[in-house]
Design a protein around this motif. Structure first.
Motif, PDB file in Angstrom:
ATOM      1  N   ASN A 230      49.100  49.448  49.130  1.00 17.99           N
ATOM      2  CA  ASN A 230      50.393  48.824  48.837  1.00 17.99           C
ATOM      3  C   ASN A 230      50.557  48.509  47.353  1.00 17.99           C
ATOM      4  N   ALA A 231      49.433  48.323  46.654  1.00 22.89           N
ATOM      5  CA  ALA A 231      49.478  48.016  45.227  1.00 22.89           C
ATOM      6  C   ALA A 231      49.596  49.275  44.366  1.00 22.89           C
TER       7      ALA A 231
ATOM      8  N   ALA B 283      33.333  47.139  42.688  1.00 24.15           N
ATOM      9  CA  ALA B 283      34.384  46.279  42.141  1.00 24.15           C
ATOM     10  C   ALA B 283      35.176  45.574  43.231  1.00 24.15           C
ATOM     11  N   PHE B 284      35.228  46.149  44.440  1.00 21.90           N
ATOM     12  CA  PHE B 284      36.036  45.579  45.518  1.00 21.90           C
ATOM     13  C   PHE B 284      35.223  44.724  46.495  1.00 21.90           C
ATOM     14  N   ILE B 285      33.898  44.687  46.363  1.00 26.30           N
ATOM     15  CA  ILE B 285      33.077  43.932  47.314  1.00 26.30           C
ATOM     16  C   ILE B 285      33.414  42.446  47.284  1.00 26.30           C
ATOM     17  N   GLY B 286      33.669  41.915  46.094  1.00 23.50           N
ATOM     18  CA  GLY B 286      33.947  40.492  45.964  1.00 23.50           C
ATOM     19  C   GLY B 286      35.339  40.079  46.372  1.00 23.50           C
ATOM     20  N   CYS B 287      36.190  41.031  46.731  1.00 24.11           N
ATOM     21  CA  CYS B 287      37.552  40.691  47.157  1.00 24.11           C
ATOM     22  C   CYS B 287      37.513  39.941  48.492  1.00 24.11           C
ATOM     23  N   PRO B 288      38.392  38.969  48.684  1.00 23.53           N
ATOM     24  CA  PRO B 288      38.384  38.224  49.949  1.00 23.53           C
ATOM     25  C   PRO B 288      38.662  39.093  51.164  1.00 23.53           C
ATOM     26  N   GLU B 289      39.292  40.255  50.964  1.00 20.37           N
ATOM     27  CA  GLU B 289      39.597  41.138  52.100  1.00 20.37           C
ATOM     28  C   GLU B 289      38.396  41.964  52.549  1.00 20.37           C
ATOM     29  N   SER B 290      37.305  41.979  51.779  1.00 15.68           N
ATOM     30  CA  SER B 290      36.136  42.767  52.175  1.00 15.68           C
ATOM     31  C   SER B 290      35.374  42.053  53.283  1.00 15.68           C
TER      32      SER B 290
ATOM     33  N   GLY C  24      41.792  38.965  44.686  1.00 15.58           N
ATOM     34  CA  GLY C  24      42.283  39.750  45.795  1.00 15.58           C
ATOM     35  C   GLY C  24      42.368  41.221  45.457  1.00 15.58           C
ATOM     36  N   ALA C  25      42.364  42.058  46.478  1.00 18.56           N
ATOM     37  CA  ALA C  25      42.358  43.503  46.256  1.00 18.56           C
ATOM     38  C   ALA C  25      43.599  43.964  45.497  1.00 18.56           C
ATOM     39  N   ALA C  26      44.758  43.459  45.871  1.00 18.50           N
ATOM     40  CA  ALA C  26      45.990  43.852  45.173  1.00 18.50           C
ATOM     41  C   ALA C  26      45.967  43.370  43.730  1.00 18.50           C
ATOM     42  N   GLU C  27      45.476  42.154  43.508  1.00 12.09           N
ATOM     43  CA  GLU C  27      45.391  41.631  42.144  1.00 12.09           C
ATOM     44  C   GLU C  27      44.422  42.464  41.312  1.00 12.09           C
ATOM     45  N   LEU C  28      43.323  42.916  41.923  1.00 11.10           N
ATOM     46  CA  LEU C  28      42.373  43.750  41.202  1.00 11.10           C
ATOM     47  C   LEU C  28      43.017  45.073  40.801  1.00 11.10           C
ATOM     48  N   VAL C  29      43.774  45.679  41.711  1.00 14.34           N
ATOM     49  CA  VAL C  29      44.467  46.927  41.373  1.00 14.34           C
ATOM     50  C   VAL C  29      45.440  46.699  40.227  1.00 14.34           C
TER      51      VAL C  29
END
Length: 348
Positions: A32-33, A239-246, A334-339
């Motif tokens: 979505n991002a 890079a995405f492991i620390g996202c709350p969605e993982s 968050g994943a979207a914020e990281l993107v």
């Protein structure tokens, strides 16, 4: 039409399909991002994969990737498996537990899973990617007829050329820095251990396929570096492991943001195949053992049993905490914020 155009991506970034870590919620947030979200279904069956794909589709109407494992069936060796369990016995006893009496093949390869093929053809996700090898011609034709873009992981030029011959649309150049399982087709063969930069440039120059660079890339500057080498996109996992969605548990997240992040190691002791993870008590033990590890995923049955016994005693030092060499650059958002952050850094 380029690969990015075909997938309608605004950003040349792919979230790696980390089985056991990536979730439908995270994949959808990434897509979505404006990047390409991914789920890994190599650790589930066809029914579980169908549910995960349905969950992603419920959360996004954008392109996403579904990854499967295409490993050879394990060579079962009762004597080797018994010796492995005996070697691990003191570890189990340290948690007042017994090793399992025998081991099982806990994951089925896509090469032998017609039910998984049926689900993928019926569900027709925009992208299907392959790790550990390539499916047979009939499976490739079936997925292509369903309209799926097909991507394979390669760790060498030979593997990339095989991917092109098999009809892949693109290839992931997985450098030795990358976290998680090494994508080598034959884990018993010599591994040149090419780094991300050298491998990316080699495959751009000689594979004849669009190249997606993977391994050690953690920020927009890293994405820019591989694009400058000719890559079509960059794939980021750690890079995405620390996202709350993982799906990473608290201990995994804590280890990722500790000194352990500076000390990743490549080991086959956890699962039976080479994989890069954070150094912990299990990997330290493995470095001192001389016993031959059972094949993937049989060894993983033992590793998961040991981790369960350790966690029941409050010890998180025996888990499969996959991470690449870029782990110290991990960020909590968050994943979207990281993107969005990657996009700003890339533009800058």
């Amino acid at each position: 039409m380029t690969l990015l155009d075909k997938l309608a991506l605004r950003l040349p970034v792919i979230q790696a399909p980390m089985a056991g870590v990536s979730t439908p919620v995270m994949a959808a947030a990434v897509s979505n991002a404006g990047a390409l979200g991914s789920i890994g279904v190599g650790a589930t069956n066809a029914l579980g994969a169908a549910q995960m794909i349905s969950d992603v589709r419920r959360l996004t109407d954008r392109s996403f990737n579904v990854n499967v494992f295409v490993h050879e069936a394990p060579r079962r060796d009762p004597d080797r498996e018994a010796a492995w369990l005996d070697a691990m016995r003191p570890l189990f006893e340290g948690f007042s537990a017994e090793p399992p009496p025998s081991l099982a093949t806990i994951y089925q390869s896509f090469a032998d899973d017609d039910d998984m093929l049926r689900v993928l053809v019926e569900q027709a996700p925009p992208v299907v990617s392959f790790h550990f090898g390539l499916p047979e011609e009939a499976k490739v034709k079936a997925l292509r007829a369903a309209g799926c873009v097909l991507i394979a992981t390669a760790t060498s030029l030979d593997e990339a050329l095989a991917a092109k011959k098999a009809g892949m649309d693109a290839v992931v150049a997985q450098g030795f820095e990358a976290g998680g399982h090494r994508g080598v087709f034959d884990p018993a063969a010599a591994d040149a251990q090419l780094g991300t930069l050298a491998l990316t440039r080699l495959l751009v120059a000689r594979s004849g396929l669009p190249v997606i660079a993977a391994g050690g890339i953690m920020d927009g500057q890293g994405v820019r570096a591989v694009l400058d080498l000719g890559a079509t996109a960059a794939q980021l996992g750690t890079a995405f492991i620390g996202c709350p969605e993982s799906a990473a548990d608290d201990a995994y997240r804590a280890a990722l943001h500790s000194d352990a992040a500076h000390h990743t190691t490549m080991t086959n002791a956890i699962s039976g195949r080479p994989a890069r993870c954070l150094r912990n008590r299990f990997t330290s033990w493995a470095e001192g053992t001389t016993e031959a590890t059972p094949d993937y995923p049989v060894a993983y049955d033992a590793g998961k049993s040991l981790n369960a016994a350790a966690k029941a005693s409050g010890d998180s030092g025996f888990g499969a905490q996959w991470a690449g060499q870029g782990a110290p650059l991990s960020r909590c958002m968050g994943a979207a914020e990281l993107v969005q952050t990657l996009e700003r850094e890339l533009k800058a």
